[in-house]
Design a protein around this motif. Structure first.
Motif, short mmCIF file in Angstrom:
data_model
loop_
_atom_site.label_atom_id
_atom_site.label_comp_id
_atom_site.label_asym_id
_atom_site.label_seq_id
_atom_site.Cartn_x
_atom_site.Cartn_y
_atom_site.Cartn_z
N LEU A 181 45.58 26.69 59.04
CA LEU A 181 46.81 27.48 58.90
C LEU A 181 46.87 28.57 59.97
CD1 LEU A 181 46.84 27.92 55.01
CD2 LEU A 181 48.40 26.53 56.35
N ASN A 332 48.77 34.23 49.52
CA ASN A 332 49.92 35.12 49.39
C ASN A 332 50.53 34.93 48.01
OD1 ASN A 332 50.53 36.42 52.16
ND2 ASN A 332 50.04 34.31 52.63
N GLY A 333 51.25 35.93 47.58
CA GLY A 333 51.82 35.81 46.25
C GLY A 333 53.07 36.63 46.05
N SER A 334 53.68 36.34 44.93
CA SER A 334 54.90 37.05 44.54
C SER A 334 54.67 37.64 43.16
CB SER A 334 56.04 36.02 44.52
OG SER A 334 57.11 36.50 43.76
N SER A 398 49.71 31.38 46.18
CA SER A 398 49.32 30.15 46.88
C SER A 398 48.04 30.41 47.64
CB SER A 398 50.45 29.75 47.84
OG SER A 398 50.00 28.75 48.73
N ARG A 403 50.03 24.34 46.40
CA ARG A 403 51.28 24.67 45.75
C ARG A 403 51.09 25.97 44.96
NH1 ARG A 403 55.52 21.66 45.58
NH2 ARG A 403 56.28 23.77 45.96
N GLU B 243 65.73 37.93 49.39
CA GLU B 243 64.83 38.56 48.42
C GLU B 243 65.26 40.01 48.15
OE1 GLU B 243 62.27 38.42 46.45
OE2 GLU B 243 61.36 40.42 46.58
N GLU B 316 55.81 18.65 50.38
CA GLU B 316 56.19 18.91 48.98
C GLU B 316 56.87 20.28 48.87
OE1 GLU B 316 53.82 18.92 44.89
OE2 GLU B 316 52.83 17.78 46.48
N LEU B 317 56.34 21.24 49.61
CA LEU B 317 56.94 22.58 49.60
C LEU B 317 58.34 22.53 50.22
CD1 LEU B 317 56.92 25.66 49.33
CD2 LEU B 317 55.64 25.77 51.48
N SER B 320 60.57 21.33 47.65
CA SER B 320 60.81 22.38 46.64
C SER B 320 61.84 23.37 47.12
CB SER B 320 59.52 23.12 46.31
OG SER B 320 58.62 22.26 45.70
N LYS B 359 65.69 33.66 42.45
CA LYS B 359 64.27 34.03 42.38
C LYS B 359 63.39 32.81 42.66
CE LYS B 359 61.08 36.71 39.53
NZ LYS B 359 60.00 35.75 39.39
N ASP B 363 60.57 33.38 45.37
CA ASP B 363 59.16 33.27 44.98
C ASP B 363 58.43 32.34 45.94
OD1 ASP B 363 59.30 35.04 42.92
OD2 ASP B 363 59.37 33.55 41.31
N LEU B 364 59.08 31.26 46.30
CA LEU B 364 58.46 30.33 47.25
C LEU B 364 58.30 30.99 48.62
CD1 LEU B 364 60.13 26.85 46.58
CD2 LEU B 364 57.84 27.60 45.95
N LYS B 366 57.80 34.11 49.27
CA LYS B 366 56.75 35.14 49.29
C LYS B 366 55.36 34.56 49.11
CE LYS B 366 58.63 37.96 46.22
NZ LYS B 366 58.71 39.14 45.33
N SER B 367 55.27 33.37 48.56
CA SER B 367 53.93 32.83 48.31
C SER B 367 53.58 31.70 49.28
CB SER B 367 53.83 32.38 46.85
OG SER B 367 54.88 31.49 46.52
N GLU B 368 54.08 30.49 49.00
CA GLU B 368 53.65 29.34 49.80
C GLU B 368 54.16 29.36 51.23
OE1 GLU B 368 54.55 26.41 46.35
OE2 GLU B 368 53.58 25.29 47.93
N VAL B 370 54.98 31.80 53.39
CA VAL B 370 54.26 32.64 54.34
C VAL B 370 52.81 32.18 54.51
CG1 VAL B 370 55.70 34.69 54.06
CG2 VAL B 370 53.75 34.39 52.57
N THR B 371 52.26 31.54 53.48
CA THR B 371 50.88 31.05 53.58
C THR B 371 50.82 29.87 54.54
OG1 THR B 371 50.48 31.70 51.29
CG2 THR B 371 48.93 30.15 52.26
N VAL B 372 51.71 28.92 54.32
CA VAL B 372 51.63 27.68 55.11
C VAL B 372 51.94 27.94 56.58
CG1 VAL B 372 52.74 25.44 55.45
CG2 VAL B 372 52.11 26.18 53.15
#
Lengths: 451, 386
Positions: A181, A332-334, A398, A403, B243, B316-317, B320, B359, B363-364, B366-368, B370-372
């Motif tokens: 990543l 990262n998270g929400s 995540s 996921r 957001e 998959e993301l 989504s 939301k 939520d996606l 802020k989490s997946e 930015v991670t991916v």
């Protein structure tokens, strides 16, 4: 054993270590001031405190500036060995104070600096090549007992070894996920850029990092492998410095690793005369022996405590801090707090309303911090007369590209919880699926290329 | 004992997998593999693997296209400042709101020229300040020097849609005017505002001329975006408009979920006079989807962030995102043409469903997301890490 630890060694190497350490602290503090990080990191509405350290006094933003200025000066004093005994104690206290102000500023290398400063409080490294010796020649000692060096080697060695152990996990070794990543995002780097998106690179670097971290303290200890091991240290940390924004960490580790060299290495470099016949060095007292032993046990136990908790520490974070898990995960998270009162009124509270961006990012993936802020929000609602309230939290996190799944049980009222060292049953398990995988991407590429 | 055996088996299995990975690694040829689009199941838009530079080019072109479209609408609005032309201009601008990067963005960001606030200052708005200008007639020499909350599209909304007889703290002179004279003043002020908006739109369009290329060539040697990842981050920051501004300010606040004493808080809605709130939300979502999925107005075909996710192996993301964005659109459609101001009163559940659906997208993000893509969240600190 006590003879071995008491054996006199040339003081030159540790004098150089003192200079390097003080210099790095001074540069590090100056960077904070020059880049305006003091305000960005410390000008916060809410401070997220470490467990048991809510009492740490807040010196005010001007006070924080003063602390950094003081650290820059103290670092310089330690480096030149002037008023060393006072300077190093003050440096330790002020540095630790800054670290304890807010958990969101935690970095492994700041923790290492705090520990080293703490150790130096007990090691009179100003007795050689220092201005204190110029002021008071009677202080001069051309040798130090070996346990000084041994202790510092142990401290630096634990960083590498546990950083390596932390990589002994499938996400890192089998999937190369976090590295894939990170590296994929750095393809615009000159020369190496085009190679960084390749999954082979991530897997290669994952294994190289693991093997390097776990083996390098031992290879540095053995004289025959030491030069090549130190070359590896330099290459490894130069590479991480180029690829990742890890600030002073590469410099701290590269210079700290010098403690593994023979104690007379600076003298050989400078072609200076060997020390005069050493004075009798007193044997390590029983008290010092016990203290050294206890220190080592604590330093080994702290990183290992993560294994007392079930599940992936990168996900539940129990035992994550003070464990030398250096850059092992991308997460990262929400987070949205849901506050409800008995009248049925519902509020959605974003951590953003309380925290800086840096704090919010850290909080979003650390359950104890989520709990801490949730309880603060609940107390605030109760105090303003909207309570009694229930505070639940809607989270999504995540890990390494998996996921996103809820991190905290959304049914749990945070106001009923107490943060302890016991396993936190309100943390939900990590997503069962695999992380984003460099090896899977590689295998897929092979399948496509196959006739 | 049993658990030890299990642990040992797991270790052996892990090491077997490790050896497999290592052998795969060793068998890899030296040149980097040009990995295929993982989207066998229709993850991407088809074709070759999309690189970050490809995406930046597409995002730049998309923004440019929307800016030009806005310029057209703004000029039509200036030619005839009516409620209908305001709606068209506003719709075009709202699509650009989640595209605040490059010249559209604040000057503290790369390439930013602070043009957005001159065109649409919301949420920095004040009806009474506009009335002050109206009563004093200080719009007659042009409005370009007025404070930003006294001009722009929000001021135009007030001037075109509010009751001409109602102003804050009416003066004796204002009271002496007839309804027609008051309406004429508002219309004249609206014309001045529309002219100013058109000028800003042209400036913005000109600023975007060639900027898409600047974005596409991010990297070494590019003075505006020295790194591709930095440029990608600026575009991602812009999408986070859904957001902060959309979910939190436009939806959560009027719903009473934040900063609202007694829900619904209709006075916290974005559109106070034109009942344009649902349209704002739809256009904001459309703009965000153009970046997330692809620039086509209707089908969202084209290169978007989703293609980058697919290229990274997160098909998959990407799916989504598309599903959740479509759900957000469906939640707006479920309002059956009613403005959010009406839905908040008549069918609060439907209004809440809009919030929940948005939301789902954020939520996606802020989490997946930015991670991916290894992105920093907006306003992230450049600093040490480890």
């Amino acid at each position: 054993m006590t003879e071995w630890l008491s054996a006199p060694r040339d003081a030159a190497a540790l004098a150089v270590f003192r200079m390097a350490f003080g210099g790095l602290v001074s540069v590090s503090a100056s960077r904070f001031l020059a880049y305006g990080w003091v305000e960005t990191l410390f000008d916060t509405r809410v401070r997220l405190h470490y467990w048991g350290f809510g009492w740490v006094p807040w010196p005010g933003l001007q006070g924080v500036y003063a602390l950094f200025i003081a650290l820059a000066v103290l670092g310089a004093l330690v480096a030149v060995g002037l008023f060393y005994r006072v300077a190093i104690v003050l440096l330790f206290v002020l540095f630790a104070w800054l670290q304890l102000l807010d958990v969101s500023t935690y970095l492994n290398h700041y923790y290492l600096v705090t520990l080293l400063a703490g150790l130096l409080c007990f090691l009179p490294l100003h007795r050689y090549w220092s201005l204190d010796v110029v002021r008071r020649p009677s202080l001069r000692s051309e040798t130090f007992p070996f346990w000084y060096t041994a202790l510092l080697r142990f401290q630096v060695g634990t960083v590498y070894f546990f950083a390596g152990l932390a990589k002994f996990q499938s996400d890192w070794l089998l999937h190369g996920s976090a590295l894939h990543l990170w590296l994929s995002a750095r393809t615009s780097l000159p020369v190496v850029g085009p190679w960084l998106a390749a999954p082979e690179t991530a897997l290669f670097m994952a294994w190289a990092g693991f093997l390097f971290d776990t083996s390098v303290p031992f290879l540095l200890l053995w004289r025959r492998t030491r030069p090549i091991a130190y070359l590896a240290v330099v290459v490894f940390h130069t590479a991480t410095r180029v690829l990742f924004p890890i600030g002073m960490f590469p410099f701290i580790m590269t210079l700290s690793a010098l403690v593994f060299f023979d104690s007379d290495w600076p003298r050989r470099w400078l072609r200076s005369a060997a020390p005069a016949k050493p004075l009798e060095v007193p044997r390590v007292s029983r008290g010092v022996g016990w203290a050294l032993g206890a220190w080592c046990v604590v330093q080994l136990a702290l990183p290992l405590r993560a294994h007392l908790y079930e599940g992936d520490v990168s996900w539940h974070e129990q035992g994550m801090r003070f464990s030398w898990r250096v850059m092992t995960r991308e997460k990262n998270g929400s987070v949205t707090y849901v506050v409800r009162n008995e009248a049925g009124r519902e509020w959605h509270v974003s951590p953003r309303e309380y925290l800086t961006r840096v704090q919010e990012r850290e909080l979003a993936v650390q359950p104890d911090l989520i709990l801490q802020l949730g309880q603060r929000i609940g107390a605030e609602w109760n105090a303003r007369g909207d309570g009694p309230v229930r505070v639940t939290v809607d989270t999504l996190a995540s890990l390494n590209g998996r996921r996103a799944t809820p991190l905290i049980d959304p049914a749990v009222d945070l106001m009923t919880l107490t943060d302890t060292f016991a396993a936190k049953s309100w943390i939900l398990p990590v997503h069962a699926g695999p992380p984003l995988s460099a090896s899977e991407k590689l295998a897929q590429a092979r399948r496509v290329q196959a006739p | 004992m049993l658990s030890l055996t299990i642990k040992r088996k797991i270790m052996v299995s892990a090491w077997r997998q490790g050896l497999c990975a290592a052998s795969l690694l060793l068998s890899a040829a030296c040149p980097p593999v040009n990995t295929p689009d993982a989207g066998e199941g229709g993850d991407g838009d088809g074709g070759a693997v999309v690189s970050r530079s490809d995406f930046l080019r597409a995002a730049g072109e998309c923004s440019r296209q929307n800016v030009t479209s806005f310029r057209t609408q703004a000029e039509a609005f200036a030619a005839a400042p009516t409620q209908e032309t305001w709606r068209s201009a506003m719709r075009a601008w709202s699509r650009l709101e989640p595209m605040q990067f490059g010249p559209t963005a604040l000057s503290i960001t790369p390439g930013g020229q602070d043009l957005r606030e001159h065109i649409y200052s919301w949420p920095l708005v004040s009806r009474c300040d506009i009335d002050g200008v109206l009563k004093a007639g200080s719009y007659s020499g042009g409005v370009s020097r007025l404070l930003i909350n006294r001009r722009g599209l929000w001021a135009a909304e007030y001037l075109l849609f509010s009751n001409p007889d109602e102003v804050c703290a009416p003066t004796a002179e204002w009271n002496a005017l007839s309804t027609e004279e008051r309406a004429a003043r508002k219309q004249a002020y609206a014309q001045a505002v529309a002219d100013d908006v058109a000028v800003r739109a042209r400036t913005l369009d000109d600023a975007w001329s060639g900027f898409a290329e600047t974005l596409a060539t991010a990297g070494s040697g590019n003075a505006t975006y020295p790194t591709v990842q930095g440029a990608l981050n600026r575009v991602s920051d812009a999408v986070f408009y859904v957001e902060r501004e959309v979910k939190d300010i436009k939806l959560a606040t009027p719903l009473g979920l934040r900063d609202c004493a007694a829900p619904p808080c209709l006075d916290k809605l974005e559109s106070q006079f034109a009942a344009f709130n649902t349209e704002h939300l739809a256009a904001n979502l459309q703009g965000a989807r153009q970046l997330l999925e692809g620039c086509d107005d209707e089908t969202f075909a084209g290169v978007g962030f989703d293609d980058l996710l697919v290229a990274q192996g997160a098909g998959e993301l990407a799916r989504s995102f598309r599903t959740n964005a479509a759900a957000a659109q469906a939640s707006l459609d479920a309002l059956n043409g009613a403005d959010l101001s009406v839905a908040l009163v008549d069918s609060p559940e439907a209004a809440r469903a809009v919030y929940d659906a948005f939301k789902g997208v954020t939520d996606l993000l802020k989490s997946e997301f930015v991670t991916v893509l290894d992105l920093d969240l907006p306003m992230g600190l450049e600093g040490d890490n480890d």
